[in-house]
Design an enzyme around this catalytic site. Structure first.
Site, short mmCIF file in Angstrom:
data_model
loop_
_atom_site.label_atom_id
_atom_site.label_comp_id
_atom_site.label_asym_id
_atom_site.label_seq_id
_atom_site.Cartn_x
_atom_site.Cartn_y
_atom_site.Cartn_z
N TYR A 1 0.73 -1.19 0.16
CA TYR A 1 -0.10 0.14 -0.13
C TYR A 1 0.77 1.32 -0.06
CZ TYR A 1 -3.37 -3.47 1.96
OH TYR A 1 -4.10 -4.40 2.11
N HIS B 1 -0.34 -11.94 2.62
CA HIS B 1 -1.22 -11.16 1.97
C HIS B 1 -1.91 -11.76 0.51
CE1 HIS B 1 -1.60 -6.67 0.60
NE2 HIS B 1 -2.71 -7.09 0.71
N1 LIG Z 1 -6.26 -8.90 0.63
C1 LIG Z 1 -6.03 -8.02 1.73
O1 LIG Z 1 -5.08 -8.14 2.38
C2 LIG Z 1 -6.73 -6.75 1.61
C3 LIG Z 1 -7.57 -6.32 0.56
C4 LIG Z 1 -8.36 -5.26 0.54
C5 LIG Z 1 -8.27 -4.49 1.70
N2 LIG Z 1 -7.62 -4.87 2.74
C6 LIG Z 1 -7.45 -3.98 3.82
O2 LIG Z 1 -8.97 -3.77 4.33
C7 LIG Z 1 -8.92 -2.29 4.50
C8 LIG Z 1 -10.48 -1.92 4.18
O3 LIG Z 1 -10.57 -2.16 2.77
P1 LIG Z 1 -12.16 -2.15 1.88
O4 LIG Z 1 -11.78 -3.18 0.93
O5 LIG Z 1 -12.91 -2.48 2.86
O6 LIG Z 1 -12.17 -1.08 1.28
P2 LIG Z 1 -11.87 0.60 2.10
O7 LIG Z 1 -10.46 0.78 1.93
O8 LIG Z 1 -12.51 0.61 3.42
O9 LIG Z 1 -12.63 1.44 0.88
C9 LIG Z 1 -13.80 2.10 1.07
C10 LIG Z 1 -13.97 3.14 -0.16
O10 LIG Z 1 -15.22 3.77 0.03
C11 LIG Z 1 -14.92 5.09 0.23
N3 LIG Z 1 -15.61 5.65 1.24
C12 LIG Z 1 -15.25 5.15 2.79
N4 LIG Z 1 -16.36 5.96 3.81
C13 LIG Z 1 -17.08 6.60 2.68
C14 LIG Z 1 -18.30 7.19 3.28
N5 LIG Z 1 -18.59 7.65 4.60
N6 LIG Z 1 -18.77 7.82 2.06
C15 LIG Z 1 -18.51 7.47 0.71
N7 LIG Z 1 -17.23 6.84 0.55
C16 LIG Z 1 -16.65 6.35 1.40
C17 LIG Z 1 -13.40 5.17 0.29
O11 LIG Z 1 -13.07 6.48 -0.48
P3 LIG Z 1 -12.48 7.70 0.49
O12 LIG Z 1 -11.13 7.87 0.48
O13 LIG Z 1 -13.03 8.88 -0.35
O14 LIG Z 1 -13.40 7.84 1.66
C18 LIG Z 1 -12.97 3.95 -0.42
O15 LIG Z 1 -12.69 4.20 -1.55
C19 LIG Z 1 -8.22 -1.68 3.56
O16 LIG Z 1 -7.56 -0.47 3.94
C20 LIG Z 1 -6.79 -2.58 3.65
O17 LIG Z 1 -6.14 -2.29 5.02
C21 LIG Z 1 -6.97 -6.10 2.76
#
Ligand SMILES: NC(=O)c1ccc[n+]([C@@H]2O[C@H](COP(=O)([O-])OP(=O)(O)OC[C@H]3O[C@@H](n4cnc5c(N)ncnc54)[C@H](OP(=O)(O)O)[C@@H]3O)[C@@H](O)[C@H]2O)c1
Length: 318
Positions: free
Chosen positions: A58, A123
Site C-alpha cells: 500500500y 497477503h
Molecule cells: N487482501 C487484503 O489483504 C486486503 C484487500 C483489501 C483491503 N484490505 C484492507 O482492508 C481495508 C479496508 O478495505 P476495504 O476493501 O473494505 O475498502 P476501503 O479501503 O475501506 O474502501 C472504502 C472506499 O469507500 C470510500 N468511502 C469510505 N467511507 C465513505 C463514506 N462515508 N462515504 C462515501 N465513500 C466512502 C473510500 O473512499 P474515500 O477515501 O473517498 O473515503 C474508499 O474508496 C484496507 O484499507 C486494507 O487495509 C486488505
C-alpha cells in the site's frame, strides 16, 4: 469506541479498525500529501481506534510509522508480506524464497519504526497458492513469532478473485493462523456460512474488509452490479428497483445512507471482531466510526437482505 477481544490473541482491540490500503490508501491514491494522510491516522487514534492495518504493497507503512511516533504501544499493528516475487503475477506460482520473509519483515519494522508487529499476515493468498504457503511460509512465521518479532500470525484472502472463500476454507482446517482477514458485505455475506463458524470454533481473530467498496459507496457501481446479478439469474429484475437498488434500506430501517447501513450490517455479524474502514477523508472516517457504533439494522431489514443476497458468493462489491 467499543472494544473487543481479537479471538485467541487476547488483544483488546477497537471494533473499528483503520485500513490503510484499499482504494484510498489514506488518500494517497488521490494525491493526498503525507501530512494529510498522517491526519487521517491521528483522527483514527482520537476516535479511539487502536487497530491499524497496513502493508508494504500500500505504500503506507512509513506514514503509519511516523504518525505513531511515541505511541506505538497504544496500538495493535497489522501488516503483511507478499508471497510471490515482486514484479511477478500475484495470482501465480513464482513464490519467493521463504527466507525472504525475514528481510521483508525487517523492512516493515524499519518503515513502521518499531521492533515488533502484532499481526503479520501472508497477503492475498489464492486457493491454489495456499498449500505452498502452509508448507513453506507458516513455519517461518512460527519462528519469527517465537523470536518475538511478530506476536501473531495472519492470512488474508484475495476476495475479488476468491469471493466464495476457497482459500480460507482450507486455511481454517489448519491451526497455523491466529488471525484471518475476510471479505464480507451485504451483497456477498457468504463468509457467514463458510468462514465464521470455523473462526468462532477455533477462536481465530477475524478482520473484515470490503464492508463498503465501490458498489456500496458509488451509486453507478451499485446499479451496474445489480444489472450483472440480474443477467446471471442471481436476482430477479422484479425484486429490485433498477435505479435505486438499495434505497429500500433507507425506507425500511433507520439508516441515513447505504454506506451507514453497510457498515452496521457488518459490525453486528456474529464472528466479526473488527470492521476495517479505509478512507483518505477525516469526515468519512468520523462518519464511518459513527455508523459502526450504531445498533444493528432491524430483523426485517436483515430478512429482506437475506432473501435478496443471502445466496450470493460470486461477487466482491469492488
Ligand atoms: N487482501 C487484503 O489483504 C486486503 C484487500 C483489501 C483491503 N484490505 C484492507 O482492508 C481495508 C479496508 O478495505 P476495504 O476493501 O473494505 O475498502 P476501503 O479501503 O475501506 O474502501 C472504502 C472506499 O469507500 C470510500 N468511502 C469510505 N467511507 C465513505 C463514506 N462515508 N462515504 C462515501 N465513500 C466512502 C473510500 O473512499 P474515500 O477515501 O473517498 O473515503 C474508499 O474508496 C484496507 O484499507 C486494507 O487495509 C486488505
Amino acid at each position: 469506541m467499543e472494544y473487543t477481544k481479537l479471538g485467541r490473541t487476547g488483544l483488546e482491540v477497537s471494533v473499528a479498525g483503520l485500513g490503510c490500503g484499499g482504494h484510498s490508501r489514506l488518500g494517497k491514491t488521490r494525491g493526498a500529501s503525507t501530512a494529510e494522510s498522517i491526519e487521517v491516522v491521528e483522527a483514527a487514534l482520537d476516535l479511539g481506534i487502536n487497530f491499524i492495518d497496513t502493508a508494504p504493497a500500500y505504500g503506507t507503512e512509513s506514514i503509519v510509522g511516523t504518525a505513531l511516533k511515541g505511541r506505538r504501544d497504544k496500538v495493535v499493528l497489522s501488516t503483511k508480506t507478499q508471497i510471490v516475487n515482486s514484479g511477478s503475477d500475484f495470482l501465480g506460482s513464482d513464490f519467493k524464497d521463504p527466507g525472504t520473509l525475514r528481510t521483508d519483515l525487517e523492512k516493515s519494522l524499519k518503515a513502521l519504526q518499531t521492533d515488533y508487529v502484532d499481526v503479520y499476515h501472508l497477503h492475498g493468498v489464492m486457493p491454489d497458492q495456499y498449500p505452498w504457503c502452509a508448507e513453506h511460509l507458516a513455519p517461518v512465521l512460527k519462528d519469527l513469532q517465537s523470536e518475538g518479532k511478530i506476536r501473531f500470525t495472519g492470512i488474508t484472502e484475495r476476495f475479488i478473485h476468491d469471493p466464495p472463500h476457497h482459500m480460507l476454507i482450507d486455511a481454517l482446517k489448519d491451526d497455523h493462523w491466529d488471525v484471518i482477514m475476510t471479505g464480507f458485505n451485504l451483497i456477498n455475506p457468504s463468509a457467514r456460512d463458510v468462514v465464521f463458524p470455523q473462526t468462532r470454533s477455533r477462536a481465530v481473530g477475524t478482520l473484515l474488509m470490503f464492508a463498503v467498496r465501490r458498489a456500496l459507496s458509488q451509486p453507478d457501481a451499485l446499479r451496474s452490479l445489480m444489472v450483472d446479478l440480474v443477467a446471471e439469474g442471481l436476482i430477479s429484475a422484479g425484486e429490485i428497483d433498477a435505479d435505486n437498488p438499495l434505497d429500500f434500506l433507507l425506507a425500511e430501517s433507520d439508516a441515513n445512507s447505504v454506506v451507514e447501513a453497510a457498515y452496521r450490517f457488518c459490525r453486528h455479524e456474529p464472528g466479526v471482531d473488527i470492521v476495517l474502514t479505509g478512507t483518505g477523508s477525516v469526515d468519512h472516517l468520523v462518519e464511518n466510526v459513527g455508523s459502526i457504533l450504531k445498533p444493528a439494522l432491524s430483523e426485517n431489514t436483515h430478512m429482506r437482505l437475506r432473501g435478496l443476497f443471502g445466496h450470493i458468493n460470486s461477487v466482491s462489491g469492488n
